[in-house]
Enzyme design. Structure first.
Site, PDB file in Angstrom:
ATOM      1  N   ALA A  52       0.848  -1.195   0.000  1.00 60.63           N
ATOM      2  CA  ALA A  52       0.000   0.000   0.000  1.00 60.63           C
ATOM      3  C   ALA A  52       0.884   1.246   0.000  1.00 60.63           C
ATOM      4  CB  ALA A  52      -0.940   0.012   1.193  1.00 60.63           C
ATOM      5  N   PHE A  53       0.294   2.375  -0.384  1.00 62.74           N
ATOM      6  CA  PHE A  53       1.117   3.560  -0.627  1.00 62.74           C
ATOM      7  C   PHE A  53       1.782   4.096   0.638  1.00 62.74           C
ATOM      8  CE2 PHE A  53      -0.124   7.878   0.616  1.00 62.74           C
ATOM      9  CZ  PHE A  53      -1.256   7.621   1.356  1.00 62.74           C
ATOM     10  N   LYS A  54       1.260   3.735   1.814  1.00 61.51           N
ATOM     11  CA  LYS A  54       1.856   4.265   3.035  1.00 61.51           C
ATOM     12  C   LYS A  54       3.322   3.845   3.201  1.00 61.51           C
ATOM     13  CE  LYS A  54      -2.440   5.105   5.418  1.00 61.51           C
ATOM     14  NZ  LYS A  54      -3.337   4.696   4.293  1.00 61.51           N
ATOM     15  N   ASP A  55       3.702   2.755   2.538  1.00 59.82           N
ATOM     16  CA  ASP A  55       5.111   2.335   2.578  1.00 59.82           C
ATOM     17  C   ASP A  55       6.046   3.408   2.010  1.00 59.82           C
ATOM     18  OD1 ASP A  55       4.580  -0.227   3.644  1.00 59.82           O
ATOM     19  OD2 ASP A  55       4.233  -1.062   1.650  1.00 59.82           O
ATOM     20  N   LEU A  58       6.606   5.541   4.988  1.00 57.28           N
ATOM     21  CA  LEU A  58       7.052   4.917   6.239  1.00 57.28           C
ATOM     22  C   LEU A  58       8.368   4.154   6.105  1.00 57.28           C
ATOM     23  CD1 LEU A  58       3.543   4.122   7.634  1.00 57.28           C
ATOM     24  CD2 LEU A  58       5.272   5.558   8.722  1.00 57.28           C
TER      25      LEU A  58
END
Ligand SMILES: *Cc1c(COP(=O)(O)O)cnc(C)c1O
Length: 403
Positions: A52-55, A58
């Site tokens: 997911a794009f949060k990687d 993060l």
């Protein structure tokens, strides 16, 4: 891009190494591939470890934290409560990093089995998953109580990785330039528009900063699901709280967006007293109104029917499966009048993460990903605890003493 904000706080070679290590964990050579389907471009932000794009943010944040801690000699113990996706991206950002522990609470039996596996199968000793006997709200409440316990918070060096963290926004600014340049290379256009599936206003706020920095973006298309406080705001000027309803795009099921205040600041001419006034009024009355319209944004809402239709239609035309969040963005982009510039839709998750929605749209579970299949055979490593401040604090101390 990062350098413009980081200045000389991190030497050039160190920053390069941080960036390289952060994106070496992405499975795609280009890190963020930008693919063309007819008139649309899809920027795939989901090739990181949790798909997911949060990687994107993060992975960088984890390395940056470790780097800073190694310079100061400090330690950081991250504690968070999640209803699903943010927890796993945070865990994968800091797993195995020295000077850092992470404690993530999630409601036992109320996250999907896949989400639980993405968190609780991570073997690193600095990762601590806590399945609480309660709801997501219980987790949030305990988290607040722990952060309000100042002596505990200070002495245990507690911190958070929420979506207002500036380093997260910063890492996301970069791909707006990248994606715009790829579409411009392909088409010879001078500008693009970018459609963004939006929940907490973190991703699209990065796009707004990119546009302010001079990225060739004609406008940003803010796309929400039925939880449409933000699309209503950009269409009517009224920002009013509603009730959260569950949808096929759960990572966008929010009502009050934590990065919105930052946007308001620019919207009211960088007048922080006015922002405070507005946010105080919002907290009291659950509703504020702003005059005028911001031409940097268009906005729309893609409901469940539109989400399913977009997945089906795109698969029929191109044999490509959109995840339900991305489908909201595509559906809203296609519902708006064309602007004479190429449209880029940000794709925020791999469809295999949301097999229920894919099955509903396409009649069978067509989206698979080997990384998710591999999780099925791994052992779960988590404790089950009551959602009480003293219980969780005791567990944190016990684990820190062991390390
Ligand atoms: C978090 C998330 C979003 C929403 O991003 P915001 O920055 O909260 O607006 C959209 N799609 C997916 C898959 C997400 O995980």
């Amino acid at each position: 891009m990062l350098r413009l904000f980081i200045g000389d706080a991190v030497p050039e070679a160190d920053l390069r190494s941080l960036v390289q290590r952060s994106y070496a964990t992405f499975a795609a050579k280009e890190v963020i591939p930008v693919k063309r389907f007819g008139e649309l471009f899809i920027a795939e932000l989901f090739h990181g470890p949790t798909l997911a794009f949060k990687d994107v943010a993060l992975q960088f944040l984890g390395n940056m934290f470790e780097y800073i801690l190694s310079k100061t000699g400090d330690t950081l113990n991250i504690i968070g409560a999640t209803s699903g996706d943010t927890g796993s991206a945070a865990i994968h950002g800091v797993r195995g990093k020295s000077g850092i522990h992470i404690f993530i609470m999630y409601p036992d039996g109320r996250v999907s089995p896949l989400q639980e596996r993405q968190m609780a199968t991570v073997p690193d000793a600095n990762v601590h998953c806590i399945a609480i006997n309660g709801t997501f709200d219980d987790g949030q409440r305990v988290l607040k109580e722990i952060f309000n316990d100042m002596p505990f918070k200070r002495s245990r060096h507690l911190g958070a990785v929420n979506s207002v963290n500036w380093a997260r926004v910063l890492a996301q600014v970069v791909y707006y330039f990248w994606a715009a340049f790829r579409a411009i290379d392909e088409t010879g256009a001078e500008q693009v528009q970018v459609a963004v599936p939006t929940g907490n206003f973190g991703d699209i706020f990065a796009g707004y900063i990119a546009k302010k920095m001079g990225a060739p973006i004609k406008r940003l298309i803010l796309a929400t699901n039925e939880n449409d406080i933000l699309s209503r705001f950009f269409n009517t000027g009224e920002y009013s709280r509603g009730k959260v309803s569950p949808t096929l795009s759960p990572s966008m099921d929010i009502q009050v967006a934590s990065n919105f205040e930052r946007y308001l600041y620019y919207r009211v001419g960088c007048d922080s007293a006015r922002v405070r006034e507005l946010m105080t009024a919002f907290a009291k009355e659950g509703c504020i109104r702003l005059p005028g319209k911001d031409e940097d944004f268009a906005a729309g809402r893609g409901d469940t029917a539109a989400t399913l239709a977009a997945i089906k239609d795109f698969y029929g035309k191109y044999g490509y499966i959109l995840d339900p969040h991305t489908a909201v963005g595509v559906s809203v982009a296609q519902s708006l009048p064309l602007q004479g510039v190429p449209t880029i839709c940000l794709s925020t998750a791999h469809p295999a993460k949301f097999s229920g929605a894919i099955t509903q749209a396409l009649g069978s579970d067509l989206a698979k990903h080997p990384a998710l299949e591999a999780l099925k055979s791994l052992e779960l490593r988590r404790v089950k605890l009551e959602p009480q401040r003293d219980v969780i604090e005791h567990y944190v101390d016990e684990q820190l003493a062991l390390s």
